[in-house]
Motif scaffolding. Structure first.
Motif, PDB file in Angstrom:
ATOM      1  N   ILE A   1       0.842  -1.201   0.000  1.00 43.61           N
ATOM      2  CA  ILE A   1       0.000   0.000   0.000  1.00 43.61           C
ATOM      3  C   ILE A   1       0.877   1.251   0.000  1.00 43.61           C
ATOM      4  CG2 ILE A   1      -1.707   1.297   1.344  1.00 43.61           C
ATOM      5  CD1 ILE A   1      -2.769  -1.234  -0.124  1.00 43.61           C
ATOM      6  N   PHE A   2       1.964   1.220   0.752  1.00 43.02           N
ATOM      7  CA  PHE A   2       2.892   2.352   0.808  1.00 43.02           C
ATOM      8  C   PHE A   2       3.460   2.654  -0.581  1.00 43.02           C
ATOM      9  CE2 PHE A   2       7.168   4.087   1.804  1.00 43.02           C
ATOM     10  CZ  PHE A   2       6.763   5.228   2.459  1.00 43.02           C
ATOM     11  N   VAL A   3       3.826   1.616  -1.328  1.00 44.05           N
ATOM     12  CA  VAL A   3       4.354   1.814  -2.687  1.00 44.05           C
ATOM     13  C   VAL A   3       3.301   2.464  -3.576  1.00 44.05           C
ATOM     14  CG1 VAL A   3       5.091   0.606  -4.791  1.00 44.05           C
ATOM     15  CG2 VAL A   3       6.064  -0.034  -2.576  1.00 44.05           C
ATOM     16  N   PHE A   4       2.072   1.946  -3.537  1.00 44.19           N
ATOM     17  CA  PHE A   4       1.011   2.498  -4.386  1.00 44.19           C
ATOM     18  C   PHE A   4       0.693   3.945  -4.022  1.00 44.19           C
ATOM     19  CE2 PHE A   4      -0.405  -2.087  -4.879  1.00 44.19           C
ATOM     20  CZ  PHE A   4       0.131  -2.209  -6.142  1.00 44.19           C
ATOM     21  N   ILE A   5       0.616   4.243  -2.741  1.00 46.28           N
ATOM     22  CA  ILE A   5       0.309   5.614  -2.319  1.00 46.28           C
ATOM     23  C   ILE A   5       1.406   6.573  -2.760  1.00 46.28           C
ATOM     24  CG2 ILE A   5       0.132   7.119  -0.292  1.00 46.28           C
ATOM     25  CD1 ILE A   5      -1.486   4.894   1.047  1.00 46.28           C
ATOM     26  N   THR A   6       2.658   6.166  -2.569  1.00 40.81           N
ATOM     27  CA  THR A   6       3.775   7.038  -2.928  1.00 40.81           C
ATOM     28  C   THR A   6       3.792   7.335  -4.421  1.00 40.81           C
ATOM     29  OG1 THR A   6       5.098   6.184  -1.100  1.00 40.81           O
ATOM     30  CG2 THR A   6       6.279   7.301  -2.861  1.00 40.81           C
ATOM     31  N   LEU A   7       3.595   6.319  -5.242  1.00 39.96           N
ATOM     32  CA  LEU A   7       3.733   6.502  -6.687  1.00 39.96           C
ATOM     33  C   LEU A   7       2.500   7.084  -7.359  1.00 39.96           C
ATOM     34  CD1 LEU A   7       5.723   3.296  -7.569  1.00 39.96           C
ATOM     35  CD2 LEU A   7       6.566   5.634  -7.417  1.00 39.96           C
ATOM     36  N   TRP A   8       1.313   6.830  -6.794  1.00 39.63           N
ATOM     37  CA  TRP A   8       0.096   7.278  -7.469  1.00 39.63           C
ATOM     38  C   TRP A   8      -0.543   8.498  -6.826  1.00 39.63           C
ATOM     39  CZ3 TRP A   8      -0.909   5.958 -12.215  1.00 39.63           C
ATOM     40  CH2 TRP A   8      -0.329   4.793 -12.722  1.00 39.63           C
TER      41      TRP A   8
ATOM     42  N   ASP B   1       4.252  -0.608  -9.544  1.00 38.94           N
ATOM     43  CA  ASP B   1       3.093  -1.500  -9.603  1.00 38.94           C
ATOM     44  C   ASP B   1       3.520  -2.961  -9.458  1.00 38.94           C
ATOM     45  OD1 ASP B   1       1.413   0.643  -9.902  1.00 38.94           O
ATOM     46  OD2 ASP B   1       1.108   0.363 -12.058  1.00 38.94           O
ATOM     47  N   VAL B   2       4.600  -3.314 -10.135  1.00 41.50           N
ATOM     48  CA  VAL B   2       5.112  -4.686 -10.038  1.00 41.50           C
ATOM     49  C   VAL B   2       5.542  -4.975  -8.591  1.00 41.50           C
ATOM     50  CG1 VAL B   2       6.971  -6.231 -10.769  1.00 41.50           C
ATOM     51  CG2 VAL B   2       5.808  -4.789 -12.453  1.00 41.50           C
ATOM     52  N   ASN B   3       6.297  -4.062  -7.997  1.00 45.24           N
ATOM     53  CA  ASN B   3       6.751  -4.271  -6.615  1.00 45.24           C
ATOM     54  C   ASN B   3       5.584  -4.290  -5.637  1.00 45.24           C
ATOM     55  OD1 ASN B   3       9.455  -4.422  -7.300  1.00 45.24           O
ATOM     56  ND2 ASN B   3       9.735  -2.230  -7.146  1.00 45.24           N
TER      57      ASN B   3
END
Length: 128
Positions: free
Chosen positions: A21-28, A51-53
């Motif tokens: 969730i942290f990856v998605f929030i940061t990037l999107w 997205d892959v990660n």
């Protein structure tokens, strides 16, 4: 206090779910915090790999969550060992990034250490 392997795997699952969730929030939602946010091509490339990660983190979280329901202790110990190894490898990459690139934010280290610790405990110390 002695933890069960199921509890350890569920805690690890929660950590990896939060990482995803942290990856998605940061990037999107907050791409402006990225050091290369002015370069749209770089942001787009980061989103693709992010997205892959993020999906890999969420997939591992689901695997560990569903495997926590196994009846037998031995498969849980093997999954705990895999969790520990994956967490150690990701921590090594994060530490290398401190010296080579920008370091990941502190929550990444915290979640990986908790998950790796729970994986080690499930592997070596846990009960049924």
């Amino acid at each position: 206090m002695e933890l069960k392997a199921s509890t350890c795997l569920r805690i690890s699952s929660a950590c990896f779910f939060l990482l995803g969730i942290f990856v998605f929030i940061t990037l999107w939602l907050t791409p402006d915090v990225l050091p290369y946010s002015q370069n749209q091509e770089a942001v787009d490339a980061a989103r693709v790999w992010g997205d892959v990660n993020g999906m890999a983190f969420l997939s591992l979280a689901l695997i560990w969550f569903f495997s926590s329901n196994f009846e037998d202790l031995n498969p849980k110990k093997v999954i705990g060992m895999s969790n520990f190894i994956i967490s150690i490898l990701l921590l090594i990459v994060a530490i290398i990034h401190i010296f080579v690139l920008d370091p990941p934010p502190p929550p990444v280290f915290i979640l990986l250490i908790i998950s790796g610790g729970m994986g080690f405990y499930a592997w070596r110390k846990s009960t049924a």
